[in-house]
Write an enzyme that holds these catalytic residues in place. Sequence first.
Site, short mmCIF file in Angstrom:
data_model
loop_
_atom_site.label_atom_id
_atom_site.label_comp_id
_atom_site.label_asym_id
_atom_site.label_seq_id
_atom_site.Cartn_x
_atom_site.Cartn_y
_atom_site.Cartn_z
N ASP A 155 -3.02 -10.79 12.41
CA ASP A 155 -2.31 -10.65 11.14
C ASP A 155 -1.89 -12.03 10.66
O ASP A 155 -1.01 -12.67 11.24
CB ASP A 155 -1.07 -9.76 11.31
N ARG B 92 0.84 -1.20 0.00
CA ARG B 92 0.00 0.00 0.00
C ARG B 92 0.87 1.25 0.00
O ARG B 92 1.70 1.43 0.89
CB ARG B 92 -0.93 0.00 1.21
#
Length: 213
Positions: free
Chosen positions: A204, A108
């Site tokens: 995660d 990102r």
Amino acid sequence: MERKELRVNTFDHPLIQHKLTFIRDKRTGAKEFRELVGELSMLMAYEVTRDLPLEEVEVETPICAARTKVIAGKKLGVIPILRAGLGMVDGVIRLIPAAKVGHIGLYRDPETLQPVEYYCKLPSDLGERDLIVLDPMLATGGSASAAISFLKERGAQSIKFMCLIAAPEGVARVNADHPDVEIYAAALDERLNDHAYIVPGLGDAGDRLFGTR
């Protein structure tokens, strides 16, 4: 957002739900976590490939000739999104070993917050294959949608997306951007929190697979 608006296939098979519980548990270590992700991926792949076409062939059993069925020459491709998607590959190709494996790496951009491709290696005959894109988590849907777009830009015609856990926000994003892509998830969870983690989720997935923080 009402869930009836979401187009996602979820699985209630007891083995899938049982293993998913242990994946969610924060006490599950990296070794067991990796094994469970592989097992879950194989069980899910069994369902995701349920609509593969069949054709009749003749074989000789030890007793006599028999008419039976094989997959009708369908070419398959498995595309993990790096890095967490790697944890799902072995389970899937254990079930469909003839499938070719491609890879897409995304990050990102810190300024635009848009997914940026940093690695892409795909089968040369991408457009002739039924593709299964793998990522354990479908959270915001940004990476999944971008990966699917990259595949379409390179000629992909048939794509399914497979994850362990999905958030409604991620499903809605992929539904909107790619209405032709079927989503398969072991569970559809409640929502995203302020940090874009799925609630209740499992944390995660990449860090838990590879023992990083």
